[in-house]
Design a protein around this motif. Structure first.
Motif, PDB file in Angstrom:
ATOM      1  N   ASN A  52      -3.862  -2.281  -4.754  1.00  0.00           N
ATOM      2  CA  ASN A  52      -4.866  -2.839  -3.845  1.00  0.00           C
ATOM      3  C   ASN A  52      -6.015  -3.428  -4.654  1.00  0.00           C
ATOM      4  OD1 ASN A  52      -7.053  -3.155  -1.973  1.00  0.00           O
ATOM      5  ND2 ASN A  52      -6.060  -1.699  -0.601  1.00  0.00           N
ATOM      6  N   ALA A  53      -6.436  -4.621  -4.299  1.00  0.00           N
ATOM      7  CA  ALA A  53      -7.509  -5.285  -5.042  1.00  0.00           C
ATOM      8  C   ALA A  53      -8.794  -4.461  -5.071  1.00  0.00           C
ATOM      9  CB  ALA A  53      -7.778  -6.655  -4.432  1.00  0.00           C
ATOM     10  N   LYS A  54      -9.011  -3.603  -4.067  1.00  0.00           N
ATOM     11  CA  LYS A  54     -10.208  -2.771  -4.034  1.00  0.00           C
ATOM     12  C   LYS A  54     -10.241  -1.765  -5.188  1.00  0.00           C
ATOM     13  CE  LYS A  54     -10.870  -2.969   1.008  1.00  0.00           C
ATOM     14  NZ  LYS A  54     -10.909  -2.175   2.251  1.00  0.00           N
ATOM     15  N   GLU A  68      14.543  25.931  -3.399  1.00  0.00           N
ATOM     16  CA  GLU A  68      14.343  25.337  -2.082  1.00  0.00           C
ATOM     17  C   GLU A  68      12.924  25.517  -1.539  1.00  0.00           C
ATOM     18  OE1 GLU A  68      16.092  29.368  -2.085  1.00  0.00           O
ATOM     19  OE2 GLU A  68      16.925  27.444  -2.739  1.00  0.00           O
ATOM     20  N   ASN A  69      12.120  26.364  -2.203  1.00  0.00           N
ATOM     21  CA  ASN A  69      10.748  26.584  -1.725  1.00  0.00           C
ATOM     22  C   ASN A  69       9.699  25.762  -2.470  1.00  0.00           C
ATOM     23  OD1 ASN A  69      11.460  28.494   0.274  1.00  0.00           O
ATOM     24  ND2 ASN A  69      11.663  30.084  -1.294  1.00  0.00           N
ATOM     25  N   ILE A  70      10.142  24.911  -3.375  1.00  0.00           N
ATOM     26  CA  ILE A  70       9.203  24.017  -4.059  1.00  0.00           C
ATOM     27  C   ILE A  70       8.641  23.028  -3.033  1.00  0.00           C
ATOM     28  CG2 ILE A  70       8.975  22.198  -5.799  1.00  0.00           C
ATOM     29  CD1 ILE A  70       9.331  24.961  -7.012  1.00  0.00           C
ATOM     30  N   ARG A  71       7.326  22.868  -3.028  1.00  0.00           N
ATOM     31  CA  ARG A  71       6.684  21.934  -2.098  1.00  0.00           C
ATOM     32  C   ARG A  71       6.764  20.513  -2.656  1.00  0.00           C
ATOM     33  NH1 ARG A  71       5.750  22.162   3.251  1.00  0.00           N
ATOM     34  NH2 ARG A  71       4.185  20.628   3.830  1.00  0.00           N
ATOM     35  N   VAL A  72       7.243  19.576  -1.841  1.00  0.00           N
ATOM     36  CA  VAL A  72       7.441  18.192  -2.268  1.00  0.00           C
ATOM     37  C   VAL A  72       6.495  17.280  -1.491  1.00  0.00           C
ATOM     38  CG1 VAL A  72       9.091  16.287  -2.453  1.00  0.00           C
ATOM     39  CG2 VAL A  72       9.871  18.657  -2.790  1.00  0.00           C
ATOM     40  N   THR A  73       5.768  16.433  -2.215  1.00  0.00           N
ATOM     41  CA  THR A  73       4.929  15.412  -1.583  1.00  0.00           C
ATOM     42  C   THR A  73       5.219  14.073  -2.235  1.00  0.00           C
ATOM     43  OG1 THR A  73       3.178  17.058  -1.210  1.00  0.00           O
ATOM     44  CG2 THR A  73       2.579  14.734  -0.967  1.00  0.00           C
ATOM     45  N   VAL A  74       5.480  13.062  -1.418  1.00  0.00           N
ATOM     46  CA  VAL A  74       5.804  11.721  -1.925  1.00  0.00           C
ATOM     47  C   VAL A  74       4.752  10.733  -1.422  1.00  0.00           C
ATOM     48  CG1 VAL A  74       7.477   9.822  -1.886  1.00  0.00           C
ATOM     49  CG2 VAL A  74       8.275  12.199  -2.061  1.00  0.00           C
ATOM     50  N   GLY A  75       4.253   9.908  -2.331  1.00  0.00           N
ATOM     51  CA  GLY A  75       3.307   8.853  -1.970  1.00  0.00           C
ATOM     52  C   GLY A  75       3.945   7.492  -2.147  1.00  0.00           C
ATOM     53  N   GLU A  76       4.027   6.716  -1.067  1.00  0.00           N
ATOM     54  CA  GLU A  76       4.610   5.371  -1.106  1.00  0.00           C
ATOM     55  C   GLU A  76       3.530   4.317  -0.871  1.00  0.00           C
ATOM     56  OE1 GLU A  76       8.953   5.104   0.601  1.00  0.00           O
ATOM     57  OE2 GLU A  76       7.668   6.068   2.077  1.00  0.00           O
ATOM     58  N   ARG A  77       3.710   3.168  -1.526  1.00  0.00           N
ATOM     59  CA  ARG A  77       2.808   2.027  -1.347  1.00  0.00           C
ATOM     60  C   ARG A  77       1.341   2.461  -1.481  1.00  0.00           C
ATOM     61  NH1 ARG A  77       4.565  -2.651  -2.156  1.00  0.00           N
ATOM     62  NH2 ARG A  77       3.256  -3.620  -0.568  1.00  0.00           N
ATOM     63  N   LEU A  78       1.079   3.218  -2.498  1.00  0.00           N
ATOM     64  CA  LEU A  78      -0.250   3.806  -2.692  1.00  0.00           C
ATOM     65  C   LEU A  78      -1.325   2.737  -2.827  1.00  0.00           C
ATOM     66  CD1 LEU A  78       0.753   6.668  -5.147  1.00  0.00           C
ATOM     67  CD2 LEU A  78       0.022   6.916  -2.766  1.00  0.00           C
ATOM     68  N   SER A  79      -2.401   2.941  -2.114  1.00  0.00           N
ATOM     69  CA  SER A  79      -3.605   2.091  -2.046  1.00  0.00           C
ATOM     70  C   SER A  79      -3.440   0.873  -1.138  1.00  0.00           C
ATOM     71  CB  SER A  79      -4.058   1.630  -3.444  1.00  0.00           C
ATOM     72  OG  SER A  79      -3.307   0.517  -3.908  1.00  0.00           O
ATOM     73  N   TYR A  80      -2.213   0.559  -0.709  1.00  0.00           N
ATOM     74  CA  TYR A  80      -1.994  -0.566   0.202  1.00  0.00           C
ATOM     75  C   TYR A  80      -2.277  -0.135   1.649  1.00  0.00           C
ATOM     76  CZ  TYR A  80       0.405  -3.111  -3.565  1.00  0.00           C
ATOM     77  OH  TYR A  80       0.705  -3.765  -4.730  1.00  0.00           O
ATOM     78  N   PRO A  81      -2.466  -1.076   2.563  1.00  0.00           N
ATOM     79  CA  PRO A  81      -2.696  -0.711   3.972  1.00  0.00           C
ATOM     80  C   PRO A  81      -1.550   0.119   4.557  1.00  0.00           C
ATOM     81  CG  PRO A  81      -3.274  -3.003   3.602  1.00  0.00           C
ATOM     82  CD  PRO A  81      -2.623  -2.529   2.329  1.00  0.00           C
ATOM     83  N   GLU A  82      -0.317  -0.140   4.084  1.00  0.00           N
ATOM     84  CA  GLU A  82       0.855   0.589   4.613  1.00  0.00           C
ATOM     85  C   GLU A  82       1.149   1.868   3.825  1.00  0.00           C
ATOM     86  OE1 GLU A  82       2.478  -2.855   2.062  1.00  0.00           O
ATOM     87  OE2 GLU A  82       0.718  -2.396   3.295  1.00  0.00           O
ATOM     88  N   GLU A  83       0.170   2.362   3.110  1.00  0.00           N
ATOM     89  CA  GLU A  83       0.322   3.610   2.349  1.00  0.00           C
ATOM     90  C   GLU A  83       0.884   4.728   3.223  1.00  0.00           C
ATOM     91  OE1 GLU A  83      -2.900   5.131  -0.434  1.00  0.00           O
ATOM     92  OE2 GLU A  83      -3.185   6.458   1.290  1.00  0.00           O
TER      93      GLU A  83
END
Length: 403
Positions: free
Chosen positions: A11-13, A163-178
């Motif tokens: 993102n340009a910001k 199987e108890n590991i916590r998973v977090t995924v970030g897609e299109r980070l900083s874009y409006p469709e984040e």
């Protein structure tokens, strides 16, 4: 003058003021197509869609009239960036680095996770050994690289009973469709994500990792296959002098005790456990899962024949050679001459082969030979007796890369 500019997560910001000013000053901008789109608002000078270092250097050579040029990269130029090694291709130019915000740092700040306590790894164009990391680390952050990477990682977590590991995924980070997705591995095992996504793995109960070798024998899954005992294993691994990047063969791996410890040491390397017995193969596989040694590869077969397709090793441990010691050494030296060898010898017949080895390879004549006699305490009524174990001779020779 050439600027190496980190353009931030997208993102340009998120673009720094310094980066924007450099783009305005430049006579030309070079970078991947996706990154060049970010530059449109800051420069109307020629753009070149290119990311290979040799081609970038060629463009600059063909245009000596460019007084200032910018080479742009996603994220920060110091973190898994294409900017690595670019300076070597810019001899004669004044190179000025311009830092950017990495997508990983942006992501971790978004989650309020302290990134100095997080292990950072990348799957871009390579296989990352992350199982052994998350087993002993609270947070591991992964740059994914492909749309299938997230589900492959989650399937591996399930295979290793995590199987108890916590998973977090970030897609299109900083874009409006984040988009930020959180859950357990089972919820991600069929999910495709953006190739440039970032994943955070959280283990709320990481194990404490031992600094030295010497996993207790009782911790291994054992059968009737021979196992290198703890005390001999400690000395043998010390003689191997492994590094985190070592490529190790364990020939005659038995239950895999040496392979497991080597794999845990070589977190950025590979270990190949070679074993001919079916029960041994089964035990190595089970111990691999138990200890989270995802950089351990199990090879069923007889050396030297089964070594042909393996990458050249830096270190070789020989726990059993089936009487084919010289053949094994010859086969390994065909792959690479400068290799560190350590052998465990229990029989006089194998010791006799050591003399043949010295004759065949004069550079091994100054090998180190240490015989170890271990006695273990055993209760007998009111008394404790020391019960002798079979003596083992540890033979060390060869030096990796001549060191």
């Amino acid at each position: 003058k050439v600027y190496l500019i980190g353009m931030g997560p997208g993102n340009a910001k998120q673009l720094t003021k310094e980066a924007a000013e450099c783009l305005k000053e430049c006579d030309a901008v070079i970078g991947a197509e996706r990154i060049l789109k970010l530059c449109l608002a800051y420069s109307n000078k020629p753009f070149y869609s290119c990311y290979k270092r040799e081609e970038i250097a060629e463009i600059l050579e063909k245009h000596p009239n460019y007084q200032k040029a910018a080479i742009v990269y996603s994220g920060d130029i110091g973190f898994y960036s294409g900017a690595k090694g670019m300076k070597e291709f810019l001899e004669g130019y004044e190179v000025h680095p311009v830092s950017g915000i990495s997508s990983v740092i942006y992501f971790l700040n978004l989650l309020s996770v302290p990134w100095e306590q997080t292990e950072l790894i990348s799957c871009h164009g390579k296989q990352a050994n992350f199982i052994s990391r998350i087993k002993y680390q609270r947070w591991v952050c992964v740059l994914l690289g492909t749309k299938d990477a997230a589900k492959q990682i989650c399937k591996m977590l399930l295979a290793y009973h995590m199987e108890n590991i916590r998973v977090t995924v970030g897609e299109r980070l900083s874009y409006p469709e984040e988009r930020i997705l959180s859950g357990l591995p089972g919820q991600f095992q069929e999910m495709e994500v953006d190739p440039l996504a970032v994943m955070l793995l959280e283990n709320t109960a990481p194990l404490e990792k031992k600094v030295v070798s010497g996993i207790e024998d009782s911790f291994f899954i054992r059968g009737s296959v021979p196992m290198t005992k703890q005390e001999i294993r400690i000395l043998s691994l010390a003689k191997l002098s492994l590094t985190e990047q070592s490529v190790v063969y364990d020939i005659g791996a038995g239950t895999g005790s040496v392979s497991i410890e080597a794999a845990l040491h070589c977190k950025d390397g590979k270990v190949y456990a070679i074993e001919k017995e079916k029960e041994g193969i089964r035990l190595i596989q089970e111990n691999k899962i138990r200890f989270g040694a995802d950089n351990l590869n199990v090879v069923e077969g007889i050396a030297p024949e089964c070594l042909k397709e393996l990458p050249a090793p830096t270190h070789v441990f020989i726990g059993g050679s089936s009487g084919r010691l010289l053949e094994i050494i010859y086969a390994i030296r065909e792959k690479k001459e400068k290799v560190r060898f350590v052998m465990n010898v229990a029989t006089l017949e194998t010791l006799a082969q050591i003399e043949q080895l010295k004759e065949a390879f004069p550079e091994y004549r100054e090998m180190e030979v240490v015989q170890v006699n271990i006695a273990r305490g055993r209760e007998l009524g009111r008394y404790h007796l020391m019960e002798a174990q079979n003596p083992v001779t540890i033979v060390s020779f060869g030096k990796e890369d001549g060191r």
